[in-house]
Each structure stands twice: as C-alpha cells, then as structure tokens.
Design an enzyme around this catalytic site. Structure first.
Site, PDB file in Angstrom:
ATOM      1  N   HIS A   1      51.453  24.329  34.432  1.00  0.00           N
ATOM      2  CA  HIS A   1      51.176  25.288  35.521  1.00  0.00           C
ATOM      3  C   HIS A   1      51.588  24.635  36.837  1.00  0.00           C
ATOM      4  O   HIS A   1      51.432  23.421  37.018  1.00  0.00           O
ATOM      5  CB  HIS A   1      49.687  25.645  35.524  1.00  0.00           C
TER       6      HIS A   1
ATOM      7  N   ASN B   1      43.958  33.190  33.253  1.00  0.00           N
ATOM      8  CA  ASN B   1      43.773  31.783  33.626  1.00  0.00           C
ATOM      9  C   ASN B   1      42.639  31.717  34.650  1.00  0.00           C
ATOM     10  O   ASN B   1      42.818  32.116  35.798  1.00  0.00           O
ATOM     11  CB  ASN B   1      45.089  31.254  34.226  1.00  0.00           C
ATOM     12  N   TRP B   2      41.505  31.228  34.191  1.00  0.00           N
ATOM     13  CA  TRP B   2      40.334  31.214  35.076  1.00  0.00           C
ATOM     14  C   TRP B   2      40.326  29.998  36.006  1.00  0.00           C
ATOM     15  O   TRP B   2      39.402  29.857  36.824  1.00  0.00           O
ATOM     16  CB  TRP B   2      39.038  31.247  34.250  1.00  0.00           C
ATOM     17  N   LYS B   3      41.296  29.115  35.847  1.00  0.00           N
ATOM     18  CA  LYS B   3      41.407  27.923  36.709  1.00  0.00           C
ATOM     19  C   LYS B   3      40.067  27.169  36.748  1.00  0.00           C
ATOM     20  O   LYS B   3      39.359  27.149  35.760  1.00  0.00           O
ATOM     21  CB  LYS B   3      41.889  28.321  38.098  1.00  0.00           C
TER      22      LYS B   3
ATOM     23  N   GLY C   1      45.732  35.080  37.115  1.00  0.00           N
ATOM     24  CA  GLY C   1      44.610  34.331  37.667  1.00  0.00           C
ATOM     25  C   GLY C   1      43.540  35.275  38.192  1.00  0.00           C
ATOM     26  O   GLY C   1      42.672  35.737  37.448  1.00  0.00           O
ATOM     27  N   GLY C   2      43.633  35.609  39.470  1.00  0.00           N
ATOM     28  CA  GLY C   2      42.592  36.381  40.159  1.00  0.00           C
ATOM     29  C   GLY C   2      42.101  37.609  39.416  1.00  0.00           C
ATOM     30  O   GLY C   2      40.896  37.788  39.217  1.00  0.00           O
TER      31      GLY C   2
ATOM     32  N   SER D   1      50.135  37.166  41.084  1.00  0.00           N
ATOM     33  CA  SER D   1      49.531  38.339  41.739  1.00  0.00           C
ATOM     34  C   SER D   1      49.679  39.621  40.925  1.00  0.00           C
ATOM     35  O   SER D   1      49.870  40.705  41.490  1.00  0.00           O
ATOM     36  CB  SER D   1      50.099  38.518  43.158  1.00  0.00           C
TER      37      SER D   1
ATOM     38  N   GLY E   1      48.508  33.695  43.479  1.00  0.00           N
ATOM     39  CA  GLY E   1      47.310  33.729  44.315  1.00  0.00           C
ATOM     40  C   GLY E   1      47.555  34.192  45.741  1.00  0.00           C
ATOM     41  O   GLY E   1      46.688  34.047  46.601  1.00  0.00           O
TER      42      GLY E   1
ATOM     43  N   GLU F   1      50.204  24.487  39.571  1.00  0.00           N
ATOM     44  CA  GLU F   1      49.117  23.754  40.226  1.00  0.00           C
ATOM     45  C   GLU F   1      48.945  22.364  39.627  1.00  0.00           C
ATOM     46  O   GLU F   1      48.413  21.460  40.273  1.00  0.00           O
ATOM     47  CB  GLU F   1      47.818  24.574  40.145  1.00  0.00           C
TER      48      GLU F   1
ATOM     49  N   GLU G   1      56.419  32.022  36.565  1.00  0.00           N
ATOM     50  CA  GLU G   1      55.464  32.191  37.667  1.00  0.00           C
ATOM     51  C   GLU G   1      56.079  31.682  38.972  1.00  0.00           C
ATOM     52  O   GLU G   1      55.982  30.484  39.272  1.00  0.00           O
ATOM     53  CB  GLU G   1      54.189  31.399  37.378  1.00  0.00           C
TER      54      GLU G   1
HETATM   55  C1  PEP Z   1      48.002  31.959  37.743  1.00  0.00           C
HETATM   56  O1  PEP Z   1      46.953  31.363  37.933  1.00  0.00           O
HETATM   57  O2  PEP Z   1      48.783  31.544  36.898  1.00  0.00           O
HETATM   58  C2  PEP Z   1      48.268  33.168  38.535  1.00  0.00           C
HETATM   59  C3  PEP Z   1      49.371  33.831  38.303  1.00  0.00           C
HETATM   60  O3  PEP Z   1      47.342  33.520  39.480  1.00  0.00           O
HETATM   61  P1  PEP Z   1      47.248  34.947  40.262  1.00  0.00           P
HETATM   62  O4  PEP Z   1      47.316  36.023  39.212  1.00  0.00           O
HETATM   63  O5  PEP Z   1      45.945  34.896  40.968  1.00  0.00           O
HETATM   64  O6  PEP Z   1      48.431  35.008  41.187  1.00  0.00           O
END
Ligand code: PEP
Length: 269
Positions: free
Chosen positions: A95, A9-11, A249-250, A228, A188, A97, A182
């Site tokens: 999500h 997920n590049w957000k 994400g990251g 994470s 994050g 967010e 999640e």
């Molecule tokens: C996400 O964006 O869904 C996520 C899990 O981010 P990260 O891996 O950065 O925690």
C-alpha cells in the site's frame, strides 16, 4: 469473466470491540450477497475477532501487511502463517502508505518520517512470493504520485511497479493474485480518478501482466481501483472493462456505504 471483489481497508482504525461491531453490521447488510467477493481488512490485532464475527457469511478477511520470514527476531512484524492462523485468507501488500508514498506530508512529519514503514518494489516482490507460497491471496498495490502524473509519467511508474511485483514469481495465473491500482493523489482525498482514466491505467496494468506473465494470467488477474471510491461514484467505476472491483478506505468503515459499494460490485458481475 472475472468475479468482482470489494475490499475494505480499515487502516489503523478499530479496536477489537469496534471491529466486531462494524464487521457484524457488514455481515448483516451484505453477508449473503453473491456475485462479488467481499474482503474486510482490519488491523492485525482484530483479524481473529473479525473472522469470528463474519463466520457463516460470504465475507472473507485479510491483513494489511506481512513480513516474508516465517519467524525470528523481527519485532512488530507478522508472518504469513500467523495471518493464516487467524482464519484470514488475504493480505494487502505494498500500500502506498507503507511504501512511504504519501500525496501530502502530514503536518509535523518530515518526508523521512513518512517513509518509516519502508516498503519498496523489492520488498513487495519478496512479500508477494511468500504470501503466494503460503496460500494467502495478495492484493498488491501500485499507483503514481500527483507529481508523477503531472510530469506525464503515470504509465511508466505504474508499469515499473507491476513488473517489479512479478520478478521471479513464476506461474501465478490461478493463485488468486489481485492488483490494486491506487493513484496516491486519490487516496483519502475525496478526489476520485476519472473512470475512463482509471480504466485506461488498469488496461496498462493488464498489458504489463500479459507481457511478464502471459495472456492467460492477464485475463485471470483481478485489478481493483482504489482512491476515494464512494457510493456516488462506484457504479461508473465498476462498469469499466478493466476494473474488477475496489479497494476502499474511508467508505468501507461505515456498514451502509460499504453495503452500497458491495451491491454495485455484485451488479457489475
Ligand atoms: C485505501 O486506503 O486504499 C483507499 C483507497 O482509501 P480511500 O478509499 O479512503 O481513498
């Protein structure tokens, strides 16, 4: 046996040029890997670009959100057909967010401002129905806030979100429906959920699916862990019985770290 999935997920990151550069690097590193499905979810503006950049590989592409109507006066929204017309096959829905369920209120933001995208259990359910009807493969997200975990309400919160996803959904066992667990406090933050605990909550999710959609659906549906996930913790997570992959994400935004996650998912198959 469920095929694992590693989804990035590049957000709200990557211009078209940057997206193509990253997608091409992921293709170079992992485009021929088998044993896991690989999904890249760039911003909507880069969907077509990324689809083009990964052509001829095992990598598929997804959007990060969609609206449930086909067309109309919905400024700024995109429909399932618009996503499909880019060549993308997946969509992340609900999500945290987008639900406005942030672990921390960003400096300068009020709680109200953070809820600006406004996804709710009901809107996620409506979007899910539309995505499935349109032939998109949804990755529907759920997860508890730290305050909910500390109050001992994790299972209740997550079960409630999952039950709401299935409201009026009908038979979905073969529809490519994926759920991502999640925990909001792990997204994050660098603070990954303990593998046994993540597996336990994913098991709770699977039993809720069995309750509302039947045992066959529960065994078929892939449940991803997100929060994470990194190369140094991925193996332990992928080894768990109820975890069928990751939503990342990251660590998905660097080709070498995402390649390590893809390899771990493939090795867990
Ligand atoms: C996400 O964006 O869904 C996520 C899990 O981010 P990260 O891996 O950065 O925690």
């Amino acid at each position: 046996m469920r095929t694992p999935i590693m989804a990035g997920n590049w957000k709200m990151n990557k211009t078209n040029e940057e997206a193509c550069e990253l997608a091409s690097a992921v293709k170079e590193a992992s485009g021929a890997v088998t044993g896991t499905e690989i999904v890249l979810c760039p911003p909507a503006t880069a969907l077509s670009t990324v689809v083009g950049c990964v052509e001829g590989s095992n990598i598929e592409v997804g959007a990060q959100n969609m609206y449930w109507e086909d067309s109309g006066a919905f400024t700024g929204e995109i429909s399932a057909d618009m996503i499909k017309s880019t060549g993308a096959q997946w969509v992340i829905l609900g999500h945290s967010e987008r639900r406005g369920r942030f672990g921390v209120i960003e400096e300068g933001f009020t709680e109200e401002l953070q809820k600006v995208f406004g996804d709710t259990d009901a809107s996620v359910n409506t979007k899910l129905k539309k995505a499935l009807a349109a032939g998109l493969k949804p990755i529907a997200c759920c997860g508890e806030l730290l305050s909910e975990r500390e109050a001992g309400n994790t299972d209740e919160v997550v079960a409630g979100q999952v039950k709401a996803m299935f409201e009026g959904l009908g038979d979905c066992s073969s529809a490519g429906f994926v759920i991502a667990y999640e925990p909001v406090w792990a997204i994050g933050t660098g603070e990954v959920c303990d593998g046994d605990e993540a597996d336990r909550v994913c098991g709770v999710i699977r039993s809720v699916v069995a309750e509302v959609a039947g045992e066959e659906a529960a065994q078929a549906i892939r449940i991803l862990y997100g929060g994470s996930v990194k190369p140094d913790n991925v193996e332990g997570l992928m080894a768990k019985e109820n975890i069928d992959g990751g939503l990342v994400g990251g660590a998905s935004m660097k080709a070498d770290s995402f390649a390590a996650l893809i390899d771990a998912a493939a090795a867990s198959a």
